[in-house]
Design an enzyme around this catalytic site. Structure first.
Site, PDB file in Angstrom:
ATOM      1  CD  GLU A 141      -1.993 -13.002  -0.995  1.00  0.00           C
ATOM      2  OE1 GLU A 141      -2.597 -14.028  -0.680  1.00  0.00           O
ATOM      3  OE2 GLU A 141      -1.713 -12.083  -0.192  1.00  0.00           O
ATOM      4  CG  HIS A 183      11.044  13.878  -6.842  1.00  0.00           C
ATOM      5  ND1 HIS A 183      10.499  13.774  -8.097  1.00  0.00           N
ATOM      6  CD2 HIS A 183       9.998  13.867  -5.963  1.00  0.00           C
ATOM      7  CE1 HIS A 183       9.175  13.685  -7.987  1.00  0.00           C
ATOM      8  NE2 HIS A 183       8.846  13.734  -6.703  1.00  0.00           N
ATOM      9  CG  HIS A 211     -12.403 -16.304  -0.345  1.00  0.00           C
ATOM     10  ND1 HIS A 211     -12.592 -15.431   0.693  1.00  0.00           N
ATOM     11  CD2 HIS A 211     -11.262 -16.998  -0.052  1.00  0.00           C
ATOM     12  CE1 HIS A 211     -11.631 -15.592   1.587  1.00  0.00           C
ATOM     13  NE2 HIS A 211     -10.807 -16.532   1.161  1.00  0.00           N
ATOM     14  CG  HIS A 231      10.018  14.446  -1.504  1.00  0.00           C
ATOM     15  ND1 HIS A 231      10.548  13.190  -1.559  1.00  0.00           N
ATOM     16  CD2 HIS A 231       8.894  14.407  -2.276  1.00  0.00           C
ATOM     17  CE1 HIS A 231       9.785  12.409  -2.317  1.00  0.00           C
ATOM     18  NE2 HIS A 231       8.772  13.136  -2.767  1.00  0.00           N
TER      19      HIS A 231
END
Length: 674
Positions: free
Chosen positions: A416, A30, A478, A261
């Site tokens: 999270e 890259h 859940h 890229h």
């Protein structure tokens, strides 16, 4: 009037051409990042970075994270030019070859100067945030004489487009982590083309709104970048330096375009770049004067390093020993005794922890253990995403905030993914023992961080509560019926699901000792009665170390049935055994808190525990996937076959047939002699 060229420009070109030559030789890579960020990196490494290549593990070194890890040749070139021994010129030539330190994406190797594994965009900047938290906390604990350094992250557009990028921006600004600096490669190009294809907001404004210090500069102007870095270091807020760049600068057919890229480079590209940029040197050759300038730049920090070593040596012996212990990641004296005493009290408590008297949920058993450990494990830092009350791991500690860096509980907000990646950064930095706590159903939000912890071998403790249909009325969203199997499928991840207060203590003992990878400790929401009775063995005996063990052996004859269970279902297995024994079927119960540890045991031990020739029944409030390994071709499974439902926990266990009665019925269908 012609402006004289910057004397540091040849140093930037050394980065550029080492990258070009390595990518040409490898046949892939890259080029966009190392060619576009060469001047940015030169400004940082020659003027500002505090490091000592001869001692890559120096605790007070600045941390550098290449978050846009696909541009790995930028980092490898910097490390080689600075004099890191492991990144030799031969390693640069071996870019992307099997066994080289110069992998396609950076792989954690602190001895080589590679702080973390990166490549999953966004992970690196969140790791950097965790490192900045570690620095601030250790600074508060040990003082600036021992801990006073910066965390720098090279950042691409993709890192900031990932959701974790915004999570990191928001929390870092809120915590006012002034020693965290992002150097953004603002080339406005992605693999698909212009960033206009997918975003229209002002990226710098996102940082300003989050209370960051923001500057915008020409990323190819070394002096402008250096001045911006100096200003960032002088500001108490975290800093973004938006460096406007041209992707793949120097490759005529690719620069400024989407192909810059990751398009393949050819010899003709390298030749043309040499002509245009005035670099007449053959491939992989850095002129002596340029290499010497790089090495002298790296030596700038030697006086600071030597002064730091003298300060450390002058400390009182106990203070020095504690700092060195923490940075080595060694556990302190006395921690095991705390756990053993806790376990002994649980074993001696009798009926208070048995089925009739148990009152604490599984996750609260874990939080109680942590409360006991708080005084003897000062390096423990708990991270939690807005679940302080239901997970209860804040007992005995204060919060880490913008005004109290000594706090050991980090309120992450509902983030999270960020929480997991920050925990990895804390562990990678050293000096912290991160414990990331959330519901098991939310673990998929942090799954990339779990995987990266396992890949890097970081000793992060991931704690999960509310692990099954046992959470009840919150319903199937859940109730994580499939996640235990997915965690067990991950290499280098220990997954532990304790059955009671005794196993919880033993599993935490194992988890704290485990240094070569992460541990997932999975706890129930519902009350867990004690299933382990005092057996006369020393309290230091820890059968959970073997992953599975015979909790209750068969009586009245040779074993005919083996009930294998984990976590909250071990109590069901014990109940089922009582009835099967009454029916004349000698039955053993095997608790299996950690499959990975059990798989490591010798074949004779595994065979003895599993009971060759017996009818094996697996019992777990989760899907069957993976259980075949232990049950064999003719084994039975009592558990979930799909998602859960909303209702009281006891009703759900009956509805889905996860009861002692159901286990007995399954066995009797096969063993008609009962």
């Amino acid at each position: 009037m012609t402006t004289a060229p910057n004397p540091l420009q040849p140093l930037a070109h050394a980065i550029r051409f080492l990258a070009i030559d390595a990518i040409v030789r490898a046949g892939e890579g890259h080029p966009g990042v190392p060619l576009g960020m060469a001047e940015i990196a030169t400004a940082l490494y020659t003027r500002h970075l505090k490091h000592h290549p001869a001692d890559p593990h120096w605790p007070d070194r600045d941390r550098v994270v290449l978050s846009n890890g696909h541009g790995s040749m930028l980092l490898y070139a910097l490390l080689h030019l600075s004099g890191y021994e492991r990144i030799s010129l031969d390693q640069i030539r071996a870019f992307r070859e099997l066994g080289a330190h110069t992998a396609g994406h950076p792989e954690r190797d602190p001895a080589a100067g590679i702080e973390v594994t990166t490549g999953l965009l966004g992970q690196g900047i969140a790791n950097a945030l965790g490192m900045a938290v570690a620095e601030a906390h250790l600074n508060a604990r040990f003082g600036p004489g021992l801990v006073d350094h910066y965390t720098w992250a090279f950042v691409g557009d993709g890192c900031l487009q990932e959701g974790i990028g915004q999570e990191a921006i928001a929390l870092a600004g809120h915590l006012r982590l002034g020693k965290l600096v992002f150097l953004w490669d603002d080339n406005r190009i992605t693999d698909d083309g212009s960033t206009d294809l997918s975003i229209s907001e002002s990226v710098p404004e996102r940082f300003r709104v989050a209370q960051w210090h923001v500057q915008e500069v020409d990323g190819h102007d070394i002096e402008a970048v250096s001045a911006a870095i100096a200003a960032a270091k002088a500001d108490p807020r975290p800093s973004l330096i938006a460096c406007r760049t041209v992707i793949a600068r120097g490759i005529e057919r690719l620069q400024g375009q989407r192909g810059g890229h990751s398009a393949r480079l050819f010899e003709a590209d390298a030749t043309r770049a040499r002509e245009q940029l005035g670099w007449p040197h053959p491939p992989f050759e850095v002129p002596h004067a340029v290499l010497q300038a790089w090495r002298e730049a790296a030596a700038r920090s030697r006086p600071a390093y030597e002064t730091w070593q003298r300060r450390l040596a002058a400390l009182p012996a106990a203070e020095r020993a504690e700092f060195e212990r923490v940075m080595r990641g060694e556990l302190p004296a006395g921690w095991r005794e705390v756990l053993l005493a806790h376990k002994q009290r649980a074993l001696a408590a009798g009926a208070a922890h048995d089925a009739a008297g148990a009152t604490q949920s599984g996750i609260f058993l874990s939080s109680e253990i942590h409360e006991k450990l708080a005084a003897v494990l000062p390096e423990r830092i708990v991270l939690c995403p807005d679940l302080e009350a239901p997970t209860s791991h804040k007992r005995g500690v204060a919060a880490f905030t913008a005004t109290d860096r000594a706090g050991r509980y980090l309120h992450c907000g509902v983030r999270e993914h960020l929480m997991g990646a920050m925990a990895n950064g804390l562990a990678a930095h050293g000096g912290a023992l991160p414990v990331a706590v959330t519901y098991l159903a939310f673990s998929d939000y942090e799954r990339p961080a779990l995987r990266m912890a396992a890949l890097m071998g970081l000793p992060v403790k991931f704690v999960f509560s509310h692990d099954s249909i046992g959470i009840g009325k919150n319903g199937p969203t859940h109730q994580p019926v499939e996640i235990l199997a997915s965690l067990r499928a991950m290499p280098n991840m220990l997954v532990m699901r304790p059955a009671d207060i005794v196993e919880a203590t033993e599993c935490w003992e194992i988890a704290l000792e485990h240094r070569s990878g992460p541990v997932s400790l999975v706890f129930a929401r519902q009350v867990l009665p004690r299933v382990r009775a005092p057996d006369g063995a020393a309290s230091s005996n820890n059968p959970c170390r073997r992953g599975a063990y015979v909790l209750a052996d068969a009586a009245g004859g040779p074993r005919q049935v083996t009930l294998l269970a984990t976590g909250s279902e071990v109590a069901l297995a014990v109940q089922a055994r009582e009835e099967l024994q009454r029916l004349g079927l000698p039955t053993a119960v095997v608790s299996m808190p950690c499959w990975e540890l059990f798989a490591q045991q010798d074949a004779d031990y595994r065979r003895a525990v599993l009971g060759p020739g017996t009818l094996r029944v697996g019992i777990e409030a989760a899907v069957r996937f993976g259980w075949e390994r232990w049950l064999g071709e003719h084994g039975l499974f009592v558990g979930m076959t799909g998602f859960g439902a909303s209702g009281p926990a006891d009703a759900l266990y009956r509805h889905f047939g996860i009861t002692a009665e159901a286990v007995v019925a399954e066995v009797r269908e096969i063993r008609t002699d009962a």
